[in-house]
Design a protein around this motif. Structure first.
Motif, mmCIF file in Angstrom:
data_model
loop_
_atom_site.group_PDB
_atom_site.id
_atom_site.type_symbol
_atom_site.label_atom_id
_atom_site.label_comp_id
_atom_site.label_asym_id
_atom_site.label_seq_id
_atom_site.Cartn_x
_atom_site.Cartn_y
_atom_site.Cartn_z
ATOM 1 N N GLN A 93 0.829 -1.202 0.000
ATOM 2 C CA GLN A 93 0.000 0.000 0.000
ATOM 3 C C GLN A 93 0.869 1.260 0.000
ATOM 4 O OE1 GLN A 93 -2.474 -0.351 3.488
ATOM 5 N NE2 GLN A 93 -4.049 -1.524 2.419
ATOM 6 N N LYS A 143 -2.818 5.675 0.992
ATOM 7 C CA LYS A 143 -3.864 4.684 1.256
ATOM 8 C C LYS A 143 -3.919 4.354 2.744
ATOM 9 C CE LYS A 143 -6.756 1.249 0.327
ATOM 10 N NZ LYS A 143 -8.164 1.501 -0.067
ATOM 11 N N ASP A 186 -5.592 7.171 4.609
ATOM 12 C CA ASP A 186 -7.052 7.165 4.468
ATOM 13 C C ASP A 186 -7.688 6.149 5.409
ATOM 14 O OD1 ASP A 186 -6.961 9.111 2.538
ATOM 15 O OD2 ASP A 186 -7.019 7.710 0.846
ATOM 16 N N GLU A 187 -7.074 4.970 5.503
ATOM 17 C CA GLU A 187 -7.651 3.922 6.344
ATOM 18 C C GLU A 187 -7.531 4.264 7.824
ATOM 19 O OE1 GLU A 187 -5.879 0.211 5.325
ATOM 20 O OE2 GLU A 187 -6.828 0.106 3.340
#
Length: 478
Positions: A37, A41, A44-45
């Motif tokens: 990743q 990303k 965001d998670e």
């Protein structure tokens, strides 16, 4: 290795070396890295900014690099951990036993070793199987361009190698070159010692964690663990006990050079210099015993604040010394030359204004190039000294000051000439005793200049500190 195995190994390595497990965000970053990743990303998670993820990841890669003794980054993280699995370090935690609150390595004929580590040198036989040279210098900065400190190096080598100084403090204001000087010293004298270990206290590790970590280095270097007696107390070869500090047994048994950098970080902010943070007082016990017990090792402390133990015990004929590092003087011209500044006739004035502080001169020379087209004359013609990036650099030591120290600094900054401390300025609202304690504390922080005149001493601030104080602190009502 699957993802869970890699994460477990990373957590074990971090815990062994810091006493702390990976937190949730660190684990998320490592898991995301293993799954390919991007940082965006992962951010965001985890519902945070990409910049925050990058900062945490950078610190994590640095920590793992220090643990493994070689560079670890996002692209090679998995490979590095898989290499470790098939090395002796994978079983390193199995060689740790618990004695009281401190972990030790078990005695083994073959000590665990990090593969391909540039900081773990092969043993050098000095005619004794126990006399093995081991150097653990992952936290020592690389020696770059070294500016003239010949006299200081000569003094330090004499103190350590000829006069057997056991406890030594290298002191000075931020940017003066303390760490660079000691790094150069280590390169010149490291072969005189069985063990050479450099550790930074920048993260304020408790002594129990630092001691365990250093003892692991001894174990990796093949040093057997001193055994406790029937009462559970470790007794040195000369029959002395070490006050519950097993590290001292290694310093007595082997000739060690131990360097602790950023020592001021174990002291409290907002108090006078030399006050330890709560539950860090055992560092003072360590420093005092290193200075008082008989051994052939040397502990070097690098910092901007003189430890109270040094102040109380040091002396010309004592094995406890301190070196106050001053500016470069004319040698600072080399820095100005490197930055491409001309107008040689102005170099001495610029060096004097910035007290020959190597880092300050680098910063101001860059400012002169950026803002004044390289003209020192134009820069010095400004009505006020321009601080620029120096202001951020000075924030760290000044943020550590107590309120009474800030008041006295404001008073000193307001005076146009060096002052006597024969009496307390009325509006400082400090008793005579408090005032003297503050002046002593500022001296231990390397923030005031002392000017002897006959049988009297006068005090002042250098121009840069005066400008910083005037800019950042309001003057008390005097």
């Amino acid at each position: 290795m699957d993802v869970q195995e890699v994460l477990k190994l990373a957590d074990d390595l971090v815990f062994i070396n810091t006493g702390k497990h990976l937190d949730n965000l660190q684990e998320v970053i490592l898991r995301g890295t293993l799954q390919g990743q991007k940082y965006s990303k992962i951010a965001d998670e985890f519902h945070c900014s990409e910049g925050h993820i990058k900062d945490i990841a950078s610190a994590l890669w640095k920590l793992l690099s220090e643990v493994l003794g070689e560079e670890v980054n996002k692209s090679n993280f998995r490979v590095r951990l898989e290499q470790v699995k098939f090395s002796n370090l994978w079983n390193f935690n199995k060689h740790i036993v618990q004695i009281g609150e401190v972990n030790f390595c078990e005695n083994n004929s073959q000590s665990p070793k990090v593969p391909n580590s540039p900081t773990d040198e092969e043993p050098l036989n000095k005619g004794n199987s126990e006399s093995k040279l081991r150097q653990f210098l992952a936290e020592m900065p690389k020696c770059g361009i070294f500016y003239d400190r010949t006299s200081e190096l000569t003094t330090l080598k004499q103190w350590i190698l000829q006069e057997n100084t056991r406890l030594l403090a290298i002191l000075g204001i931020v940017g003066i070159g303390k760490t660079a000087l000691v790094a150069q010293l280590v390169q010149q004298i490291k072969d005189e010692f069985d063990f050479v270990i450099w550790r930074s206290l920048a993260t304020s590790p408790p002594l129990s964690i630092l001691q365990t970590n250093i003892i692991q280095f001894f174990c990796r270097g093949g040093a057997p663990v001193p055994a406790p007696n029937a009462d559970g107390v470790v007794v040195s070869e000369n029959g002395a006990t070490t006050g519950g500090l097993p590290l001292l047994n290694y310093l007595q048994k082997y000739r060690c050079l131990l360097i602790l950098d950023d020592v001021q970080m174990i002291n409290s902010s907002g108090q006078l210099a030399g006050n330890y943070k709560p539950r860090y007082e055992d560092y003072g016990t360590l420093f005092r015993q290193v200075g008082e017990l008989c051994h052939n090792s040397c502990l070097i402390l690098i910092g901007s604040e003189k430890p109270r133990e040094i102040a109380a015990l040091e002396g010309e004929n004592q094995p406890i010394r301190s070196l106050q590092l001053n500016g470069l003087g004319a040698a600072g011209g080399e820095i100005i030359r490197e930055k491409g500044l001309a107008e040689h006739q102005k170099w001495s004035e610029l060096i004097e204004q910035y007290r020959g502080n190597p880092l300050w001169l680098k910063i101001v020379a860059t400012m002169i190039q950026d803002l004044f087209n390289g003209s020192i004359y134009e820069f010095l013609s400004e009505e006020k000294l321009f601080l620029g990036d120096l202001e951020l650099l000075l924030d760290k030591p000044f943020n550590r000051l107590s309120e009474s120290e800030k008041q006295v600094m404001s008073w000193l900054a307001s005076e146009t000439a060096p002052v006597s401390i024969s009496k307390v300025p009325e509006n400082l609202q400090l008793s005579r005793s408090q005032f003297l304690k503050v002046m002593q504390s500022l001296g231990r922080r390397s923030l005031v200049e002392k000017i002897p005149e006959g049988d009297r001493t006068f005090f002042t601030l250098c121009p840069i500190l005066k400008e910083y104080v005037k800019t950042n602190y309001s003057r008390p009502n005097i």
